[in-house]
Design a protein around this motif. Structure first.
Motif, PDB file in Angstrom:
ATOM      1  N   SER A   1       0.833  -1.202   0.000  1.00 54.48           N
ATOM      2  CA  SER A   1       0.000   0.000   0.000  1.00 54.48           C
ATOM      3  C   SER A   1       0.874   1.261   0.000  1.00 54.48           C
ATOM      4  N   ILE A   2       2.133   1.124   0.396  1.00 54.14           N
ATOM      5  CA  ILE A   2       3.043   2.283   0.426  1.00 54.14           C
ATOM      6  C   ILE A   2       3.710   2.476  -0.936  1.00 54.14           C
ATOM      7  N   VAL A   3       4.245   1.379  -1.477  1.00 57.38           N
ATOM      8  CA  VAL A   3       5.030   1.503  -2.718  1.00 57.38           C
ATOM      9  C   VAL A   3       4.267   1.035  -3.950  1.00 57.38           C
ATOM     10  N   GLY A   4       3.121   0.377  -3.741  1.00 54.46           N
ATOM     11  CA  GLY A   4       2.355  -0.202  -4.847  1.00 54.46           C
ATOM     12  C   GLY A   4       2.702  -1.674  -5.016  1.00 54.46           C
ATOM     13  N   GLN A   5       1.695  -2.489  -5.337  1.00 54.91           N
ATOM     14  CA  GLN A   5       1.909  -3.941  -5.450  1.00 54.91           C
ATOM     15  C   GLN A   5       2.942  -4.271  -6.536  1.00 54.91           C
ATOM     16  N   GLU A   6       2.863  -3.547  -7.664  1.00 53.10           N
ATOM     17  CA  GLU A   6       3.776  -3.840  -8.779  1.00 53.10           C
ATOM     18  C   GLU A   6       5.226  -3.631  -8.329  1.00 53.10           C
ATOM     19  N   CYS A   7       5.451  -2.550  -7.583  1.00 53.33           N
ATOM     20  CA  CYS A   7       6.802  -2.238  -7.108  1.00 53.33           C
ATOM     21  C   CYS A   7       7.271  -3.295  -6.104  1.00 53.33           C
ATOM     22  N   LEU A   8       6.364  -3.730  -5.235  1.00 54.88           N
ATOM     23  CA  LEU A   8       6.733  -4.756  -4.256  1.00 54.88           C
ATOM     24  C   LEU A   8       7.105  -6.058  -4.978  1.00 54.88           C
ATOM     25  N   ASP A   9       6.328  -6.437  -5.994  1.00 56.98           N
ATOM     26  CA  ASP A   9       6.623  -7.662  -6.753  1.00 56.98           C
ATOM     27  C   ASP A   9       8.005  -7.580  -7.403  1.00 56.98           C
ATOM     28  N   ARG A  10       8.292  -6.434  -7.994  1.00 60.57           N
ATOM     29  CA  ARG A  10       9.623  -6.246  -8.615  1.00 60.57           C
ATOM     30  C   ARG A  10      10.720  -6.308  -7.556  1.00 60.57           C
ATOM     31  N   SER A  11      10.431  -5.736  -6.407  1.00 62.48           N
ATOM     32  CA  SER A  11      11.431  -5.698  -5.328  1.00 62.48           C
ATOM     33  C   SER A  11      11.760  -7.107  -4.848  1.00 62.48           C
ATOM     34  N   LEU A  12      10.740  -7.968  -4.756  1.00 65.07           N
ATOM     35  CA  LEU A  12      10.988  -9.335  -4.275  1.00 65.07           C
ATOM     36  C   LEU A  12      11.866 -10.107  -5.267  1.00 65.07           C
ATOM     37  N   ILE A  13      11.652  -9.871  -6.543  1.00 67.87           N
ATOM     38  CA  ILE A  13      12.486 -10.534  -7.562  1.00 67.87           C
ATOM     39  C   ILE A  13      13.915  -9.981  -7.503  1.00 67.87           C
ATOM     40  N   ARG A  14      14.034  -8.681  -7.348  1.00 70.84           N
ATOM     41  CA  ARG A  14      15.370  -8.072  -7.283  1.00 70.84           C
ATOM     42  C   ARG A  14      16.107  -8.510  -6.009  1.00 70.84           C
ATOM     43  N   TYR A  15      15.363  -8.632  -4.929  1.00 68.44           N
ATOM     44  CA  TYR A  15      15.922  -9.120  -3.657  1.00 68.44           C
ATOM     45  C   TYR A  15      16.505 -10.524  -3.876  1.00 68.44           C
ATOM     46  N   TYR A  16      15.739 -11.355  -4.570  1.00 69.63           N
ATOM     47  CA  TYR A  16      16.200 -12.706  -4.885  1.00 69.63           C
ATOM     48  C   TYR A  16      17.480 -12.652  -5.738  1.00 69.63           C
ATOM     49  N   LYS A  17      17.432 -11.832  -6.803  1.00 71.94           N
ATOM     50  CA  LYS A  17      18.582 -11.791  -7.730  1.00 71.94           C
ATOM     51  C   LYS A  17      19.843 -11.290  -7.038  1.00 71.94           C
TER      52      LYS A  17
END
Ligand SMILES: [Zn+2]
Length: 624
Positions: A448-464
């Motif tokens: 709700s703070i950064v937007g769902q799309e941004c959170l999804d991208r962040s989780l993938i980047r966190y993994y990478k």
């Protein structure tokens, strides 16, 4: 080692090489275990040799090293025993059991010799930790060989590990060998084994387990000699070899992991299933009572991997094994050990949770003892999404159990900061809710703070960026900050490092000629940006977003809201925020803060205009 495996290990070496040189500031230690174990199934004792290559990648000279001796927890008078006796709400699985253990039922490790590059070391057993004075200091960049001879007694199953679990599985072998403690930027983590949560050194495991030939073994790692041991591991039609002295030696190799677990039972059956473009799944369980569910579980496990790989990053190992054993569900590298006599939904639930730990535990190897919320919390978040998809939940908030549990904790006045190390919470209740559910809410609320799309991208980047490493809270925070362009210190400071709570209200709605003035008020102690939904009488829905000034920006997109207008930012010191809507009051049907139910607002009744006697939407999930 298969050719594929060789290639894989080459990739891993290159990976650790590039990590080492690309990120000089974040070194990590490295281990290579060679273990040979002989298990006597009559006495439940093991004779073992462990040759451990230990590489010191730190900039520090080490004069001591420490090993975990987990089995020693299962002795009357141990720290685990006393903790269970003194915490107000001990784990029901372990409560009252340790003081009753007889000499033959206890667990222990006895160290007979420990050499460093051929020289004797001085060592002392202090409960569940082996303290070792090295024979020679281990310099930065140097490697030494630590040769240990030891024997162990497998305890009866009390917590996670042991023999003869409640479902009759002979051996659940987790936390079962002297395991090198991790040394990182913060120094040694020689945590005594009291309750739970683990942390290990990245490395390779070459494990040979010798026991009676009628036992079937499954666990972490790739079996190297399937044709020798059989039990369904051999190729179809292939003849297996005769046991030597009635025993087989099972040889496993696991590379670039931070633990190794296995289980053995004479009654186990073994099924396999392939995940398309993913790992080969092995299912090792007891025939009989739960068999039908274990058959049905297999297809669900394939689906679980497919969804998880698409959403959270690739699963890089070629194998995953679901094993019946233990006392609940527990994650290990390339395997999970779960109890099996459950209804189907519960069996799938525990499988999904433990499979997701392959991401948030195995690959993203946080120090769980310090940051359990990064491990359990992220796993619950991912597990909720997959369960929702497998069972077509389609609920507005698939994480609602997290919010209702948090609500109960706060109302019980038991809330403690999630940043506490796992063993230091006052109650097991606060530990569980903080690590599992506040960690889960951290992510969903963050959408709700950064937007769902941004959170999804962040989780993938966190993994990478962090797979095969030990990410810390600030590492994840920085990833989301980079993806969102927003400053997020405040969010972690309040949600993780404090017990501050969120409570925003639609304070007043008043007619201002042809316009309407809305006053919002912060009754809570934790600031949050606001999603505000205004519904007009003809059904038109308007979405507004009020960022906090200290975020230095606002989310760009959020699929939970669709189109939205960003309003002036809210300085957190100001209790009241006033906005003017370009609509007459009579046309307004409803105004609501956080209509998508993503914030852990402790009082939802005041989120809505006009206030209604509607219950908290999460109340239905309350257990008591
Ligand atoms: Zn878990």
């Amino acid at each position: 080692m298969s050719k594929k495996l060789l290639l894989l290990s080459l990739t891993f070496s290159l990976l650790s090489f590039s990590c080492l040189w690309g990120q000089q500031s974040r070194w990590q230690q490295w281990v290579s275990y060679q273990m040979e174990i002989e298990l006597d199934v009559a006495t439940h004792q093991m004779q073992a040799v462990q040759n451990l290559r230990y590489a010191n990648h730190s900039p520090d000279t080490l004069t001591r090293v420490f090993y975990h001796l987990y089995y020693n927890a299962f002795q009357p008078g141990s720290m685990m025993d006393l903790r269970l006796q003194n915490i107000p709400d001990p784990d029901g699985r372990a409560k009252g059991k340790i003081p009753k253990l007889t000499a033959g039922e206890m667990g222990w490790h006895k160290i007979h010799a420990l050499l460093q590059d051929g020289d004797s070391t001085r060592y002392e057993v202090a409960g569940t930790i082996l303290e070792v004075e090295l024979a020679k200091p281990l310099l930065p960049g140097d490697t030494c060989l630590l040769e240990m001879k030891y024997s162990s007694q497998v305890p009866v199953t009390i917590r996670r590990t042991g023999r003869d679990n409640a479902e009759g599985i002979a051996y659940t072998m987790s936390q079962w060998y002297p395991k090198m403690c991790e040394y990182d930027l913060e120094g040694w983590h020689a945590n005594p084994y009291i309750g739970g949560e683990f942390y290990g050194v990245w490395g390779n495991f070459d494990v040979k387990i010798r026991l009676d030939a009628n036992y079937m073994v499954g666990g972490s790692g790739y079996l190297q000699n399937p044709q020798e041991v059989g039990h369904g591991y051999e190729l179809p039609g292939q003849k297996t070899m005769k046991p030597v002295d009635g025993k087989y030696t099972w040889h496993f190799i696991a590379e670039n992991v931070h633990d190794f677990a296995w289980a053995a039972d004479p009654d186990y059956v073994h099924d396999r299933m392939q995940v398309p473009d993913g790992p080969e799944l092995h299912f090792i369980y007891q025939p009989g009572k739960g068999e039908e569910n274990w058959k049905k579980l297999q297809g669900e496990t394939v689906k679980c991997f497919q969804i998880a790989m698409a959403r959270f990053g690739p699963y890089p190992f070629e194998q995953f094994t679901v094993i019946q054993g233990g006392d609940g569900g527990m994650e290990y590298p390339m395997a999970t050990i779960i109890t099996g006599n459950r209804n189907f939904h519960s069996l799938v639930g525990v499988m999904v949770h433990e499979v997701l730990h392959s991401w948030y535990y195995l690959l993203l190897g946080t120090n769980e003892s310090r940051y359990a919320w990064m491990d359990e919390g992220f796993t619950i978040y991912a597990d909720d999404i997959i369960m929702d998809s497998l069972f077509q939940g389609r609920s507005l908030n698939p994480h609602s159990r997290a919010y209702s549990s948090y609500d109960i904790l706060v109302n019980a006045n038991r809330n403690e900061p999630a940043s506490l190390p796992a063993d230091f919470f006052q109650t097991s209740f606060a530990y569980s809710v903080s690590s599992y559910y506040k960690g889960c809410i951290l992510l969903h609320q963050m959408s709700s703070i950064v937007g769902q799309e941004c959170l999804d991208r962040s989780l993938i980047r966190y993994y990478k960026e962090w797979a095969y490493r030990h990410p810390e809270p600030r590492d994840f925070k920085r990833i989301v900050e980079k993806e969102s362009g927003l400053e997020l210190d405040w969010y972690f400071d309040h949600w993780i490092n404090s017990t501050n709570v969120i409570d925003y209200a639609v304070e007043s709605v008043t007619k201002k000629g042809k316009k309407t003035e809305v006053q919002l008020k912060n009754y809570g102690t934790m600031p949050m940006p606001i999603d505000l939904t205004v519904i007009l009488d003809e059904g038109e829905k308007r979405q507004y977003h009020i960022p906090l000034r200290m975020m230095r920006g606002a989310k760009k997109a959020d699929k939970w809201l669709g189109q939205f207008e960003v309003l002036e930012d809210w300085p957190w010191t100001h209790p009241v925020y006033v906005l003017e809507l370009d609509v007459p009051l009579r046309k307004i049907k409803k105004i609501e803060i956080d209509a998508s139910l993503r914030t852990a607002d402790i009082n939802r009744k005041n989120n809505v205009y006009p206030q209604s006697p509607e219950k908290n939407p999460f109340d239905k999930n309350r257990k008591n």
